[in-house]
Design a protein around this motif. Structure first.
Motif, PDB file in Angstrom:
ATOM      1  N   ASN A  29     -19.978 -12.464  10.133  1.00 50.35           N
ATOM      2  CA  ASN A  29     -19.359 -13.786  10.125  1.00 50.35           C
ATOM      3  C   ASN A  29     -17.963 -13.750   9.508  1.00 50.35           C
ATOM      4  OD1 ASN A  29     -19.681 -13.744   7.311  1.00 50.35           O
ATOM      5  ND2 ASN A  29     -21.539 -14.977   7.353  1.00 50.35           N
ATOM      6  N   ALA A  30     -17.289 -14.923   9.527  1.00 49.98           N
ATOM      7  CA  ALA A  30     -15.896 -15.002   9.106  1.00 49.98           C
ATOM      8  C   ALA A  30     -15.702 -14.572   7.654  1.00 49.98           C
ATOM      9  CB  ALA A  30     -15.370 -16.426   9.311  1.00 49.98           C
ATOM     10  N   ALA A  31     -16.600 -14.997   6.766  1.00 47.66           N
ATOM     11  CA  ALA A  31     -16.473 -14.638   5.348  1.00 47.66           C
ATOM     12  C   ALA A  31     -16.606 -13.131   5.148  1.00 47.66           C
ATOM     13  CB  ALA A  31     -17.523 -15.378   4.528  1.00 47.66           C
ATOM     14  N   GLY A  32     -17.526 -12.510   5.875  1.00 43.65           N
ATOM     15  CA  GLY A  32     -17.715 -11.071   5.755  1.00 43.65           C
ATOM     16  C   GLY A  32     -16.526 -10.283   6.273  1.00 43.65           C
ATOM     17  N   VAL A  33     -15.974 -10.712   7.415  1.00 35.66           N
ATOM     18  CA  VAL A  33     -14.809 -10.023   7.967  1.00 35.66           C
ATOM     19  C   VAL A  33     -13.614 -10.185   7.034  1.00 35.66           C
ATOM     20  CG1 VAL A  33     -13.211  -9.922   9.917  1.00 35.66           C
ATOM     21  CG2 VAL A  33     -15.642 -10.316  10.331  1.00 35.66           C
ATOM     22  N   THR A  34     -13.504 -11.364   6.426  1.00 33.52           N
ATOM     23  CA  THR A  34     -12.423 -11.590   5.466  1.00 33.52           C
ATOM     24  C   THR A  34     -12.553 -10.659   4.268  1.00 33.52           C
ATOM     25  OG1 THR A  34     -12.330 -13.923   6.133  1.00 33.52           O
ATOM     26  CG2 THR A  34     -11.259 -13.327   4.057  1.00 33.52           C
ATOM     27  N   LEU A  35     -13.773 -10.496   3.749  1.00 35.67           N
ATOM     28  CA  LEU A  35     -14.002  -9.587   2.629  1.00 35.67           C
ATOM     29  C   LEU A  35     -13.690  -8.148   3.022  1.00 35.67           C
ATOM     30  CD1 LEU A  35     -14.967  -8.896  -0.209  1.00 35.67           C
ATOM     31  CD2 LEU A  35     -17.320  -8.862   0.671  1.00 35.67           C
ATOM     32  N   ALA A  36     -14.012  -7.764   4.256  1.00 32.44           N
ATOM     33  CA  ALA A  36     -13.735  -6.396   4.709  1.00 32.44           C
ATOM     34  C   ALA A  36     -12.260  -6.066   4.605  1.00 32.44           C
ATOM     35  CB  ALA A  36     -14.212  -6.220   6.148  1.00 32.44           C
ATOM     36  N   ARG A  37     -11.419  -7.073   4.764  1.00 34.91           N
ATOM     37  CA  ARG A  37      -9.975  -6.871   4.654  1.00 34.91           C
ATOM     38  C   ARG A  37      -9.575  -6.472   3.238  1.00 34.91           C
ATOM     39  NH1 ARG A  37      -5.362 -11.357   6.322  1.00 34.91           N
ATOM     40  NH2 ARG A  37      -3.607 -10.309   5.340  1.00 34.91           N
ATOM     41  N   PHE A  38     -10.319  -6.945   2.230  1.00 34.73           N
ATOM     42  CA  PHE A  38      -9.937  -6.718   0.840  1.00 34.73           C
ATOM     43  C   PHE A  38     -10.826  -5.723   0.101  1.00 34.73           C
ATOM     44  CE2 PHE A  38      -9.253 -11.415   1.647  1.00 34.73           C
ATOM     45  CZ  PHE A  38      -7.919 -11.299   1.972  1.00 34.73           C
ATOM     46  N   LEU A  39     -12.020  -5.430   0.632  1.00 35.90           N
ATOM     47  CA  LEU A  39     -13.060  -4.760  -0.129  1.00 35.90           C
ATOM     48  C   LEU A  39     -12.598  -3.447  -0.757  1.00 35.90           C
ATOM     49  CD1 LEU A  39     -15.959  -5.060  -1.032  1.00 35.90           C
ATOM     50  CD2 LEU A  39     -16.691  -3.914   1.067  1.00 35.90           C
ATOM     51  N   TRP A  40     -12.007  -2.561   0.039  1.00 29.87           N
ATOM     52  CA  TRP A  40     -11.535  -1.274  -0.480  1.00 29.87           C
ATOM     53  C   TRP A  40     -10.024  -1.260  -0.676  1.00 29.87           C
ATOM     54  CZ3 TRP A  40     -15.404   1.078  -2.427  1.00 29.87           C
ATOM     55  CH2 TRP A  40     -16.657   1.028  -1.808  1.00 29.87           C
ATOM     56  N   ALA A  41      -9.386  -2.390  -0.437  1.00 28.14           N
ATOM     57  CA  ALA A  41      -7.926  -2.449  -0.587  1.00 28.14           C
ATOM     58  C   ALA A  41      -7.504  -2.410  -2.051  1.00 28.14           C
ATOM     59  CB  ALA A  41      -7.386  -3.714   0.081  1.00 28.14           C
ATOM     60  N   GLY A  42      -8.362  -2.936  -2.952  1.00 32.03           N
ATOM     61  CA  GLY A  42      -8.030  -2.942  -4.374  1.00 32.03           C
ATOM     62  C   GLY A  42      -7.786  -1.547  -4.937  1.00 32.03           C
ATOM     63  N   PRO A  43      -8.740  -0.606  -4.776  1.00 33.75           N
ATOM     64  CA  PRO A  43      -8.507   0.759  -5.258  1.00 33.75           C
ATOM     65  C   PRO A  43      -7.286   1.429  -4.621  1.00 33.75           C
ATOM     66  CG  PRO A  43     -10.838   0.405  -4.810  1.00 33.75           C
ATOM     67  CD  PRO A  43     -10.124  -0.796  -4.295  1.00 33.75           C
ATOM     68  N   ILE A  44      -7.059   1.148  -3.327  1.00 37.42           N
ATOM     69  CA  ILE A  44      -5.889   1.724  -2.652  1.00 37.42           C
ATOM     70  C   ILE A  44      -4.602   1.167  -3.261  1.00 37.42           C
ATOM     71  CG2 ILE A  44      -4.687   1.957  -0.446  1.00 37.42           C
ATOM     72  CD1 ILE A  44      -7.444   1.657   0.917  1.00 37.42           C
ATOM     73  N   ALA A  45      -4.593  -0.148  -3.514  1.00 32.54           N
ATOM     74  CA  ALA A  45      -3.416  -0.781  -4.115  1.00 32.54           C
ATOM     75  C   ALA A  45      -3.173  -0.242  -5.522  1.00 32.54           C
ATOM     76  CB  ALA A  45      -3.609  -2.298  -4.157  1.00 32.54           C
ATOM     77  N   LEU A  46      -4.256   0.032  -6.262  1.00 38.19           N
ATOM     78  CA  LEU A  46      -4.116   0.586  -7.614  1.00 38.19           C
ATOM     79  C   LEU A  46      -3.531   1.995  -7.565  1.00 38.19           C
ATOM     80  CD1 LEU A  46      -4.537   0.343 -10.642  1.00 38.19           C
ATOM     81  CD2 LEU A  46      -6.899   1.137 -10.321  1.00 38.19           C
ATOM     82  N   LEU A  47      -4.003   2.810  -6.633  1.00 44.18           N
ATOM     83  CA  LEU A  47      -3.441   4.164  -6.479  1.00 44.18           C
ATOM     84  C   LEU A  47      -1.956   4.095  -6.130  1.00 44.18           C
ATOM     85  CD1 LEU A  47      -6.291   5.992  -4.506  1.00 44.18           C
ATOM     86  CD2 LEU A  47      -5.571   6.428  -6.871  1.00 44.18           C
ATOM     87  N   TYR A  48      -1.598   3.172  -5.267  1.00 44.45           N
ATOM     88  CA  TYR A  48      -0.193   3.000  -4.891  1.00 44.45           C
ATOM     89  C   TYR A  48       0.629   2.597  -6.106  1.00 44.45           C
ATOM     90  CZ  TYR A  48       3.952   0.838  -2.793  1.00 44.45           C
ATOM     91  OH  TYR A  48       5.240   0.481  -2.472  1.00 44.45           O
ATOM     92  N   LEU A  49       0.099   1.691  -6.932  1.00 40.67           N
ATOM     93  CA  LEU A  49       0.805   1.227  -8.118  1.00 40.67           C
ATOM     94  C   LEU A  49       1.006   2.368  -9.120  1.00 40.67           C
ATOM     95  CD1 LEU A  49       1.988  -1.160  -9.693  1.00 40.67           C
ATOM     96  CD2 LEU A  49      -0.317  -1.669 -10.525  1.00 40.67           C
ATOM     97  N   VAL A  50      -0.049   3.154  -9.357  1.00 35.47           N
ATOM     98  CA  VAL A  50       0.057   4.295 -10.266  1.00 35.47           C
ATOM     99  C   VAL A  50       1.067   5.315  -9.729  1.00 35.47           C
ATOM    100  CG1 VAL A  50      -1.191   6.262 -11.233  1.00 35.47           C
ATOM    101  CG2 VAL A  50      -2.273   4.001 -11.182  1.00 35.47           C
ATOM    102  N   GLY A  51       1.037   5.533  -8.423  1.00 34.11           N
ATOM    103  CA  GLY A  51       1.989   6.461  -7.813  1.00 34.11           C
ATOM    104  C   GLY A  51       3.433   6.008  -7.997  1.00 34.11           C
ATOM    105  N   LEU A  52       3.661   4.693  -7.917  1.00 33.63           N
ATOM    106  CA  LEU A  52       5.017   4.181  -8.117  1.00 33.63           C
ATOM    107  C   LEU A  52       5.526   4.482  -9.523  1.00 33.63           C
ATOM    108  CD1 LEU A  52       5.073   0.657  -6.380  1.00 33.63           C
ATOM    109  CD2 LEU A  52       6.321   2.711  -5.703  1.00 33.63           C
ATOM    110  N   TYR A  53       4.649   4.325 -10.521  1.00 29.29           N
ATOM    111  CA  TYR A  53       5.057   4.579 -11.898  1.00 29.29           C
ATOM    112  C   TYR A  53       5.303   6.067 -12.144  1.00 29.29           C
ATOM    113  CZ  TYR A  53       4.698  -0.134 -13.772  1.00 29.29           C
ATOM    114  OH  TYR A  53       4.931  -1.465 -14.053  1.00 29.29           O
TER     115      TYR A  53
END
Length: 291
Positions: A29-53
């Motif tokens: 459903n819509a809520a699940g597909v929306t969560l799929a967009r963010f579910l593993w994006a957090g760790p990826i965004a954190l790795l990107y942030l650490v890499g920038l520093y």
């Protein structure tokens, strides 16, 4: 001109993310597909942030109520916008509805001018308008007479929600005294973290079966999150440097990538209307880059 490169990256990644989301929406459903967009994006965004520093030393951000408010508002509005877009996948008039959702650039230009002090040149405004015409031309293959009121409302609501998301992301980013890459990365990480926690709590409380369905589709969920996160890095970085209407108008090049994917991967044929729309998108992109 780095914002142009970031925008092209975002548009390319988003075209693939939409393809994965569309496939996932057949079973979730819509809520699940929306969560799929963010579910593993957090760790990826954190790795990107650490890499920038590691790449460029910078101070840690100083948080205040303004930054948190804009980031929180953007997080909520993007959840709403994504949910509405997923609902459009389920409409018979999806192409037209998706075109209405792409009115984001024009809505962002109007809201930005009235409420956020956005200033566009005459050439810039012309590019935004030409881009809007191009999107509606590409999305009206079945004819506007087949447009239902429900699709109209969902499409425009999605476009307005995406526009507010982008405007608030830019305001949050500009409120941080950091290099543009670092401030964009911090806002991205905070927004994604908020979104993931909110959706996990909601689905765990009301729709646990949806979480099970996502767990059963790890590759598709992972691909959706990965391409979504890389696309968001592009969007957030571009919007930290340039006004939202310019970024989103240039970002309509996503339609070209989508049509190329459909043509070469799905073997769909391009029509004369497709070609005309693509030419207009190219014209709009040139106008906003010069504007």
């Amino acid at each position: 001109m780095s914002w142009i490169a970031f925008t092209f990256l975002a548009a390319f990644m988003q075209s693939w993310r939409n393809a994965f989301q569309g496939k996932l929406s057949r079973d979730v459903n819509a809520a699940g597909v929306t969560l799929a967009r963010f579910l593993w994006a957090g760790p990826i965004a954190l790795l990107y942030l650490v890499g920038l520093y590691h790449w460029q030393d910078a101070p840690l951000p100083t948080w205040n109520i303004v930054v948190v408010s804009y980031a929180g508002g953007a997080a909520l509005m993007q959840i709403l916008a994504t949910g509405l877009m997923v609902l459009l996948f389920q409409q018979r008039n999806f192409a037209i509805g998706a075109g209405l959702a792409k009115s984001e650039a024009l809505i962002a230009a109007m809201l930005g001018t009235v409420f956020f002090g956005t200033q566009l040149s005459l050439l810039g405004w012309s590019g935004v308008l030409v881009g809007g015409v191009a999107i509606f031309l590409l999305s009206s293959k079945a004819g506007w007479r087949q447009l239902s009121l429900k699709t109209l409302v969902i499409g425009l609501a999605s476009g307005a929600s995406f526009a507010l998301t982008s405007l608030w992301v830019r305001e949050a980013s500009l409120s941080l005294d950091l290099p543009y890459t670092h401030r964009a990365a911090w806002v991205l990480f905070i927004v994604i973290t908020m979104q993931t926690l909110l959706l996990l709590v909601y689905l765990g409380w009301r729709q646990r079966q949806t979480l099970v369905q996502l767990w059963q589709r790890p590759k598709l969920v992972g691909a959706t999150s990965l391409f979504s996160c890389i696309g968001s890095i592009g969007w957030f970085s571009a919007m930290s440097m340039q006004t939202v209407p310019y970024v989103k108008t240039l970002g309509q090049i996503e339609v070209l990538f989508t049509l190329l994917i459909a043509h070469f991967w799905l073997r769909d044929k391009l029509t004369r209307k497709d070609i005309a729309g693509l030419i207009l998108i190219a014209v709009a992109a040139i106008m906003v880059m010069w504007g």
